[in-house]
Enzyme design. Structure first.
Site, PDB file in Angstrom:
ATOM      1  N   ASN A   7     -23.367  24.507  52.131  1.00  0.00           N
ATOM      2  CA  ASN A   7     -24.800  24.194  52.037  1.00  0.00           C
ATOM      3  C   ASN A   7     -25.282  24.752  50.694  1.00  0.00           C
ATOM      4  OD1 ASN A   7     -27.521  23.872  52.355  1.00  0.00           O
ATOM      5  ND2 ASN A   7     -27.648  24.955  54.322  1.00  0.00           N
ATOM      6  N   ARG A  91     -23.676  19.839  53.561  1.00  0.00           N
ATOM      7  CA  ARG A  91     -25.008  19.549  54.071  1.00  0.00           C
ATOM      8  C   ARG A  91     -25.801  18.912  52.935  1.00  0.00           C
ATOM      9  NH1 ARG A  91     -29.949  23.265  56.307  1.00  0.00           N
ATOM     10  NH2 ARG A  91     -31.168  21.448  56.861  1.00  0.00           N
ATOM     11  N   HIS A 180     -34.189  17.779  58.842  1.00  0.00           N
ATOM     12  CA  HIS A 180     -33.654  18.595  59.952  1.00  0.00           C
ATOM     13  C   HIS A 180     -32.871  17.739  60.955  1.00  0.00           C
ATOM     14  CE1 HIS A 180     -37.057  21.877  59.719  1.00  0.00           C
ATOM     15  NE2 HIS A 180     -36.036  22.183  58.932  1.00  0.00           N
ATOM     16  N   ARG A 241     -45.942  26.043  54.583  1.00  0.00           N
ATOM     17  CA  ARG A 241     -46.346  24.651  54.307  1.00  0.00           C
ATOM     18  C   ARG A 241     -47.513  24.262  55.206  1.00  0.00           C
ATOM     19  NH1 ARG A 241     -40.537  22.567  55.039  1.00  0.00           N
ATOM     20  NH2 ARG A 241     -39.558  23.057  53.054  1.00  0.00           N
ATOM     21  N   GLU A 386     -26.318  23.733  62.947  1.00  0.00           N
ATOM     22  CA  GLU A 386     -26.158  22.591  62.043  1.00  0.00           C
ATOM     23  C   GLU A 386     -24.775  22.588  61.404  1.00  0.00           C
ATOM     24  OE1 GLU A 386     -29.853  24.220  60.780  1.00  0.00           O
ATOM     25  OE2 GLU A 386     -30.488  22.281  60.042  1.00  0.00           O
TER      26      GLU A 386
END
Ligand code: ADP
Length: 399
Positions: A7, A91, A180, A241, A386
Site C-alpha cells: 500500500n 492497493r 474503501h 473532512r 483490506e
C-alpha cells in the site's frame, strides 16, 4: 503461496507478507518519510520483537529494496530469498472507468493510471511508483492491482452520474466512483459467512467508520450505492473532512475569505469534520471524552456524525427495499460502542435494535453480533482486513 501486499502512500509504504494457504501474516511493516530525509522503517514479525531502523529512503524504489532486505534478512527475515514471493498485490485507490475488477499489472494499466492522475492526484502517483519499483526489483513476479473503486463498478448510471450538465461526466469524468470498496467488499462477504447465509440473498449496509468514513449499500453481494463520490470527500463527516455540504457554500467562502482552490480544499479536507466542528480533535475518542465533560461543540460534532450515518442507513434501506444486516467496521466502527449506540438509537421503525450490553461488552478483533433479541435486522461488528482481501484477489488472479 506467499503474497506480498503493498500500500503505497505519497511518503509511506505499508507491506504485509501473507502465507495464503494458512492465512497467516508472516511479516508486516511500514516505511515512513520516503523522500523526506530521515526515514523510519518498522518491521514486525509475529512472535518476535518489533524491529525499527532509520535508513535514508529517497524513493519508493529504495524503500522496497529495504523491505526485501528485511524480509530475507538472517535475523529479522521470514523467507530465504525474494524469489519466494509468488505474487505482489497492490492497493490502488482509483481504477477510473476502465478497471472494474482487480487485474494484472502491465504497462497498459500503468499508462492508463497515469492518464487519470488529474482525478486521483494524491493516491495515483505513489501507487504507480510502487508498481514500477516492483517491476524493476521483481521482474519475473506477477503483480495484481486491487482497486478501491472497483466494488462500485456495477452501480447503475443514475447512482453515479451527478445532476450537473452531462458533459462534465462525459468529458471530464466527473461522477461518483466510491472508495474503501475493498473494505466494504470484504466486510459484506464476512457478514454473510458469519451469519451462514448466501450473500446473493442478502441486503447489507456496511459502515466503514475510521478517520475516513464511508457507507455502502450491498444488495446480493453487489454494491448499489455508496456515500463517497468523485473523491473521498463526499458523504458523512469524517475526522477532518466535511463530507457533503451545500456546494454553494464553497464559492461563497472562497470569495468572502479570499481563498484559493487549494486553500479551500485544505479547509474541506484537513480542517473540517469532527475537528472543525468540535475544535477539540479529529479523533472520536477525544471528542467523546470532551463531550462527556460537557463540551457543547464536541457534543454537537457527535450528534452531526451519528445523524448523518442514520440518514444513510435510512436512505439505503429505502433504496434496497429492505435490510438484513447493518455492519460496523474500521477503527471507530469496530471499537467505539458509543457511535454504534447513537446510530442505532430510535431505529426500531426500520427494525434495527441493538443489545446495549453486548454493544458495550463486545469482543474486539472478531466478528461480533450485537443484535437485540427482538430486532428484525442483524447488527454486527465485523473487523475489516483490506490487505487480506487484496492477497485473496491476487492469489485467485495469479492462479
Ligand atoms: P484510518 O481511517 O486512518 O485507518 P482508523 O480506522 O484507525 O483510521 O480510525 C480512526 C478512528 O477510530 C478514530 O476516530 C479513533 O478514535 C477510532 N479508533 C481507532 N482505534 C481505536 C481503538 N482501539 N479504540 C477506540 N477508538 C479507536
Amino acid at each position: 503461496m506467499k503474497i506480498l501486499v503493498i500500500n503505497s502512500g505519497s511518503s509511506s509504504l505499508k507491506y504485509q507478507l501473507f502465507d495464503i494457504e494458512s492465512g497467516d501474516v508472516l511479516a508486516k511493516g511500514t516505511c515512513e518519510r520516503i523522500g523526506l530525509g530521515d526515514g523510519i522503517v518498522t518491521h514486525k514479525v509475529p512472535g518476535r520483537d518489533n524491529y525499527r531502523i532509520e535508513p535514508n529512503m529517497p524513493s519508493h524504489d529504495s524503500a522496497l529494496e529495504i523491505v526485501f532486505e528485511l524480509l530475507t534478512d538472517k535475523t529479522h527475515g521470514v523467507i530465504e530469498s525474494i524469489e519466494c514471493i509468488d505474487a505482489v498485490g497492490h492497493r490502488v485507490a482509483h481504477g477510473g472507468e476502465k478497471y472494474k475488477k482487480s487485474s494484472r499489472v502491465d504497462s497498459e494499466m500503468i499508462d492508463y493510471l497515469e492518464t487519470i492522475v488529474p482525478i486521483n492526484p494524491l493516491h495515483g502517483p505513489p501507487a504507480i511508483k510502487g508498481m514500477r519499483a516492483c517491476t524493476r526489483l521483481l521482474p519475473n513476479t506477477p503483480q495484481v492491482a486491487v482497486f478501491d473503486t472497483s466494488f462500485y463498478s456495477d452501480i447503475e448510471e443514475y447512482g453515479y452520474v451527478y445532476a450537473l450538465p452531462y458533459e462534465y461526466y462525459t468529458e471530464d469524468k466527473i461522477r461518483r466512483y466510491g472508495f474503501h470498496g475493498t473494505s466494504h467488499r470484504y466486510v459484506s462477504q464476512k457478514t454473510a459467512e458469519f451469519l451462514g447465509k448466501d450473500i446473493k440473498s442478502m441486503k447489507i449496509i456496511t459502515c466503514h467508520l475510521g478517520n475516513g468514513s464511508s457507507i455502502s449499500a450491498v444488495d446480493g453481494g453487489k454494491a448499489v450505492d455508496t456515500s463517497m463520490g468523485f473523491t473521498p470527500q463526499e458523504g458523512i463527516p469524517m475526522g477532518t473532512r466535511s463530507g457533503s455540504i451545500d456546494p454553494t457554500v464553497i464559492p461563497y467562502i472562497m470569495k468572502k475569505h479570499g481563498l484559493t482552490p487549494d486553500e479551500m480544499s485544505d479547509v474541506l479536507n484537513k480542517k473540517s469534520g469532527l475537528l472543525g466542528i468540535s475544535g477539540v480533535s479529529s479523533d472520536f475518542r477525544d471528542c467523546l471524552a470532551a463531550a462527556k465533560d460537557g463540551n457543547k461543540r464536541a457534543i454537537l460534532a457527535l450528534n452531526i456524525l451519528a445523524t448523518a450515518i442514520k440518514k444513510h442507513v435510512g436512505a439505503y434501506t429505502a433504496e434496497m427495499n429492505g435490510l438484513d444486516a447493518l455492519v460496523f467496521t474500521a477503527g471507530m466502527g469496530e471499537n467505539q460502542s458509543e457511535i454504534r449506540r447513537m446510530v442505532c438509537e430510535n431505529m426500531s421503525y426500520l427494525g434495527i435494535k441493538i443489545d446495549n450490553d453486548k454493544n458495550e461488552n463486545f469482543t474486539r478483533g472478531v466478528p461480533f453480533d450485537i443484535t437485540a433479541a427482538d430486532s428484525k435486522v442483524k447488527v454486527l461488528i465485523i473487523p475489516t482486513d483490506e490487505e487480506y482481501m487484496i492477497a485473496l484477489d491476487t492469489e485467485s488472479i495469479v492462479r
